[in-house]
Design a protein around this motif. Structure first.
Motif, PDB file in Angstrom:
ATOM      1  N   ALA A 112      14.856   8.112  34.024  1.00 13.05           N
ATOM      2  CA  ALA A 112      14.388   8.466  33.122  1.00 13.05           C
ATOM      3  C   ALA A 112      13.451   9.418  34.111  1.00 13.05           C
ATOM      4  CB  ALA A 112      12.498   7.401  34.249  1.00 13.05           C
ATOM      5  N   TYR A 113      13.917  10.129  35.549  1.00 12.13           N
ATOM      6  CA  TYR A 113      13.977  11.614  36.008  1.00 12.13           C
ATOM      7  C   TYR A 113      14.085  13.072  35.057  1.00 12.13           C
ATOM      8  CZ  TYR A 113      14.028  15.046  39.672  1.00 12.13           C
ATOM      9  OH  TYR A 113      14.077  16.163  40.209  1.00 12.13           O
ATOM     10  N   ASP A 114      15.275  12.678  34.732  1.00 13.18           N
ATOM     11  CA  ASP A 114      16.010  13.651  33.695  1.00 13.18           C
ATOM     12  C   ASP A 114      15.226  13.796  32.734  1.00 13.18           C
ATOM     13  OD1 ASP A 114      17.685  14.027  35.203  1.00 13.18           O
ATOM     14  OD2 ASP A 114      19.410  13.475  34.459  1.00 13.18           O
ATOM     15  N   ALA A 115      14.583  12.444  31.707  1.00 15.48           N
ATOM     16  CA  ALA A 115      13.246  13.056  30.511  1.00 15.48           C
ATOM     17  C   ALA A 115      12.382  13.548  31.096  1.00 15.48           C
ATOM     18  CB  ALA A 115      13.510  11.342  30.016  1.00 15.48           C
ATOM     19  N   VAL A 116      11.845  13.449  32.360  1.00 13.75           N
ATOM     20  CA  VAL A 116      10.572  13.998  32.012  1.00 13.75           C
ATOM     21  C   VAL A 116      11.326  15.933  32.510  1.00 13.75           C
ATOM     22  CG1 VAL A 116       9.022  14.284  33.904  1.00 13.75           C
ATOM     23  CG2 VAL A 116       9.600  12.328  33.088  1.00 13.75           C
ATOM     24  N   MET A 117      12.185  15.590  33.547  1.00 10.19           N
ATOM     25  CA  MET A 117      12.322  17.090  33.326  1.00 10.19           C
ATOM     26  C   MET A 117      13.203  17.723  31.874  1.00 10.19           C
ATOM     27  SD  MET A 117      12.302  18.134  36.267  1.00 10.19           S
ATOM     28  CE  MET A 117      12.399  17.469  38.536  1.00 10.19           C
ATOM     29  N   THR A 118      14.034  17.314  31.738  1.00 14.32           N
ATOM     30  CA  THR A 118      13.720  17.388  30.247  1.00 14.32           C
ATOM     31  C   THR A 118      12.744  18.022  29.445  1.00 14.32           C
ATOM     32  OG1 THR A 118      16.303  16.014  30.257  1.00 14.32           O
ATOM     33  CG2 THR A 118      15.590  17.448  27.729  1.00 14.32           C
ATOM     34  N   ILE A 119      12.444  17.272  29.988  1.00  7.20           N
ATOM     35  CA  ILE A 119      10.811  17.587  28.368  1.00  7.20           C
ATOM     36  C   ILE A 119       9.962  19.105  29.091  1.00  7.20           C
ATOM     37  CG2 ILE A 119       8.159  16.964  28.480  1.00  7.20           C
ATOM     38  CD1 ILE A 119       9.720  13.721  27.891  1.00  7.20           C
ATOM     39  N   ALA A 120      10.645  18.256  30.267  1.00  7.67           N
ATOM     40  CA  ALA A 120       8.880  20.087  30.606  1.00  7.67           C
ATOM     41  C   ALA A 120      10.244  21.126  30.582  1.00  7.67           C
ATOM     42  CB  ALA A 120       9.212  20.089  32.616  1.00  7.67           C
ATOM     43  N   ASP A 121      11.548  20.850  30.750  1.00  5.49           N
ATOM     44  CA  ASP A 121      12.125  21.850  30.606  1.00  5.49           C
ATOM     45  C   ASP A 121      12.064  22.921  29.125  1.00  5.49           C
ATOM     46  OD1 ASP A 121      14.345  24.576  31.271  1.00  5.49           O
ATOM     47  OD2 ASP A 121      16.056  23.126  30.204  1.00  5.49           O
ATOM     48  N   ALA A 122      12.083  22.201  27.803  1.00  7.38           N
ATOM     49  CA  ALA A 122      11.836  22.249  26.481  1.00  7.38           C
ATOM     50  C   ALA A 122      10.336  23.026  26.676  1.00  7.38           C
ATOM     51  CB  ALA A 122      11.765  20.884  26.161  1.00  7.38           C
ATOM     52  N   MET A 123       9.920  22.552  27.237  1.00  2.79           N
ATOM     53  CA  MET A 123       8.014  23.343  26.814  1.00  2.79           C
ATOM     54  C   MET A 123       8.534  24.409  27.907  1.00  2.79           C
ATOM     55  SD  MET A 123       5.675  20.179  28.496  1.00  2.79           S
ATOM     56  CE  MET A 123       5.519  18.769  27.729  1.00  2.79           C
ATOM     57  N   THR A 131      21.774  12.736  36.411  1.00  2.80           N
ATOM     58  CA  THR A 131      22.571  12.029  35.730  1.00  2.80           C
ATOM     59  C   THR A 131      24.183  12.804  34.468  1.00  2.80           C
ATOM     60  OG1 THR A 131      21.375  11.716  33.378  1.00  2.80           O
ATOM     61  CG2 THR A 131      20.476  10.656  35.223  1.00  2.80           C
ATOM     62  N   GLY A 132      24.400  14.257  35.114  1.00  3.17           N
ATOM     63  CA  GLY A 132      25.109  14.422  34.125  1.00  3.17           C
ATOM     64  C   GLY A 132      23.760  15.443  32.902  1.00  3.17           C
ATOM     65  N   PRO A 133      25.213  16.070  31.914  1.00  2.00           N
ATOM     66  CA  PRO A 133      24.362  17.059  30.779  1.00  2.00           C
ATOM     67  C   PRO A 133      23.586  16.399  29.847  1.00  2.00           C
ATOM     68  CG  PRO A 133      26.785  17.291  31.154  1.00  2.00           C
ATOM     69  CD  PRO A 133      26.353  15.956  31.578  1.00  2.00           C
ATOM     70  N   VAL A 134      22.727  16.956  29.437  1.00  2.00           N
ATOM     71  CA  VAL A 134      21.594  15.943  28.365  1.00  2.00           C
ATOM     72  C   VAL A 134      21.808  17.063  27.444  1.00  2.00           C
ATOM     73  CG1 VAL A 134      19.007  15.064  28.472  1.00  2.00           C
ATOM     74  CG2 VAL A 134      20.400  14.870  30.369  1.00  2.00           C
ATOM     75  N   ALA A 135      22.054  16.881  26.622  1.00  2.00           N
ATOM     76  CA  ALA A 135      22.366  17.334  25.085  1.00  2.00           C
ATOM     77  C   ALA A 135      21.684  16.585  23.981  1.00  2.00           C
ATOM     78  CB  ALA A 135      23.274  17.818  24.943  1.00  2.00           C
ATOM     79  N   THR A 169      12.216  10.969  18.840  1.00  2.00           N
ATOM     80  CA  THR A 169      13.028  10.422  19.248  1.00  2.00           C
ATOM     81  C   THR A 169      14.305  10.840  19.511  1.00  2.00           C
ATOM     82  OG1 THR A 169      13.724   9.191  16.973  1.00  2.00           O
ATOM     83  CG2 THR A 169      11.662   8.321  17.945  1.00  2.00           C
ATOM     84  N   PHE A 170      14.004  10.343  20.492  1.00  2.00           N
ATOM     85  CA  PHE A 170      15.564  10.458  21.934  1.00  2.00           C
ATOM     86  C   PHE A 170      16.035   9.810  22.439  1.00  2.00           C
ATOM     87  CE2 PHE A 170      12.877  14.427  20.412  1.00  2.00           C
ATOM     88  CZ  PHE A 170      14.144  14.807  19.854  1.00  2.00           C
ATOM     89  N   ARG A 171      17.080   9.387  23.013  1.00  2.00           N
ATOM     90  CA  ARG A 171      17.129   8.157  24.222  1.00  2.00           C
ATOM     91  C   ARG A 171      18.529   9.416  25.420  1.00  2.00           C
ATOM     92  NH1 ARG A 171      18.662   3.906  21.460  1.00  2.00           N
ATOM     93  NH2 ARG A 171      19.947   3.807  19.699  1.00  2.00           N
ATOM     94  N   VAL A 172      18.548   9.108  26.257  1.00  2.00           N
ATOM     95  CA  VAL A 172      18.915   9.842  27.781  1.00  2.00           C
ATOM     96  C   VAL A 172      19.976   8.884  27.948  1.00  2.00           C
ATOM     97  CG1 VAL A 172      17.875  11.588  28.538  1.00  2.00           C
ATOM     98  CG2 VAL A 172      16.964   9.186  28.981  1.00  2.00           C
TER      99      VAL A 172
END
Length: 377
Positions: free
Chosen positions: A309-320, A344-348, A137-140
């Protein structure tokens, strides 16, 4: 959509395999029902991300891949949310973006965790979501502890309110936000009192009984934990009853939709709300570009959470890409330690899966349109 300079998803173009792998990214939100405009907004954001990824001819782990958005509707209903979650597990999706409300996200998260499928919520703010001990579980966006306490501080320090009525809609989101707001008031060490506590439900349309009680307590602010679909009609009935108090709430009431739902009863500056998230000055150009691209793609403006939602998808793709695999078990460790520069800014994420150093944005409304007051942390 053109490749944005801020997006740096490392999808290698070397060693392309002949077979194309389909990567299923699920989005779940309430795309029907009273808050459908929120669900459609985030689904659009996720769709933009999938389209942007596919436009690059992505390759992960030497295999050419095509991202596919699996869009599901949970109607904001917990039972429907769990049914959708089981369906997505059976469909062997690679990741889930959603759900939208805390009341749907929390029960669904148990199902994804059991299946080992990573889930990033773009809008659920209840602390309970990430306090379950699930590594999936994660949230942005910031959670209700941050949001409610920031609103409590602002009410006392900036608005100077002294008499506050608190109303919630009995949902996980509404109750949680109201609880954290009350804690935020206490942290101010006095200066404001809760003079009335009432509750309604998330399908309610008649508030005369609770508003009549509240009127007798003479509040200068009504804090509402809930969504626009209830807050709008409540504002209309407040005006009918001659209640001149201001209203405050979280991201559930923080879109222009509240003006329409109030039937024109909302006065300029009457409503103050906070959105979980927001960009500071340095990140504004990237977010402005996203909003312009969104309008060009869908013909409407962003409501609130589409960029998340856009950043959530992109973050998943980056992790893959970093893991060289689309398999949940393989890329999940990379997702947990990701450092991604989003619109939306840095995601960590911290150890629980909450966004690190999350921002909050305070707004009011003028002429029926949302107007920013401040970005804070």
């Amino acid at each position: 959509m053109k490749k944005q300079a801020v997006v740096a998803v490392a999808l290698s173009l070397a060693g392309v395999a002949s077979a194309q792998e389909v990567v299923k990214i699920a989005h779940v939100g309430a795309t029907t029902g009273p808050v459908a405009y929120f669900g459609k907004d985030t689904e659009n954001g996720a769709r933009m991300a999938v389209e942007a990824l596919n436009a690059r001819g992505p390759v992960i782990g030497g295999k050419k891949v095509r991202f596919e958005l699996v869009a599901e509707d949970d109607a904001g209903d917990p039972k429907q949310a769990t049914a959708v979650a089981h369906r997505l597990v059976d469909a062997k999706v690679n990741a889930v973006v959603g759900h939208q409300t805390s009341g749907t996200t929390i029960p669904a998260s148990k199902i994804y965790h059991s299946a080992g499928i990573p889930q990033i919520s773009h809008s659920s703010t209840s602390p309970k979501y990430t306090e379950q001990g699930f590594n999936t579980t994660f949230r942005v966006v910031s959670n209700d502890k941050q949001l409610g306490r920031a609103l409590g501080r602002y009410a006392v320090k900036q608005m100077g309110v002294r008499r506050i009525a608190v109303v919630d809609d009995r949902t996980a989101y509404g109750q949680g936000l109201a609880t954290e707001f009350a804690r935020g008031l206490k942290e101010q060490g006095g200066g404001a009192d809760v003079v009335a506590k009432e509750f309604t439900h998330d399908k309610a349309t008649d508030f005369n009984a609770i508003l009549t009680k509240i009127k007798a307590s003479k509040p200068d602010l009504i804090f509402f934990g809930g969504m626009n679909a209830v807050a709008g009609p409540m504002l209309r009935q407040m005006k009918q009853l001659g209640i001149n108090a201001r209203m405050m709430g979280g991201d559930g009431i923080c879109s222009d939709e509240i003006a329409k739902l109030s039937g024109g009863a909302m006065a300029d500056g009457q409503v103050v709300c906070a959105e979980a998230g927001g960009v500071e000055t340095a990140g504004k150009p990237a977010l402005d570009k996203f909003k312009a691209d969104y309008r060009k793609r869908f013909g409407i403006d962003v409501q609130i959470n589409a960029p998340y939602a856009y950043d959530a998808v992109m973050t998943i793709a980056d992790a893959m890409a970093k893991a060289g695999s689309t398999a949940p078990a393989k890329y999940l460790p990379e997702l947990a330690k990701i450092r991604y520069k989003g619109v939306t800014g840095p995601v960590a994420f911290d150890a629980k899966g909450d966004i690190r150093d999350g921002t909050l944005t305070l707004y009011t409304f003028k002429g029926g349109r949302r107007t920013m007051l401040a970005v804070t942390r």
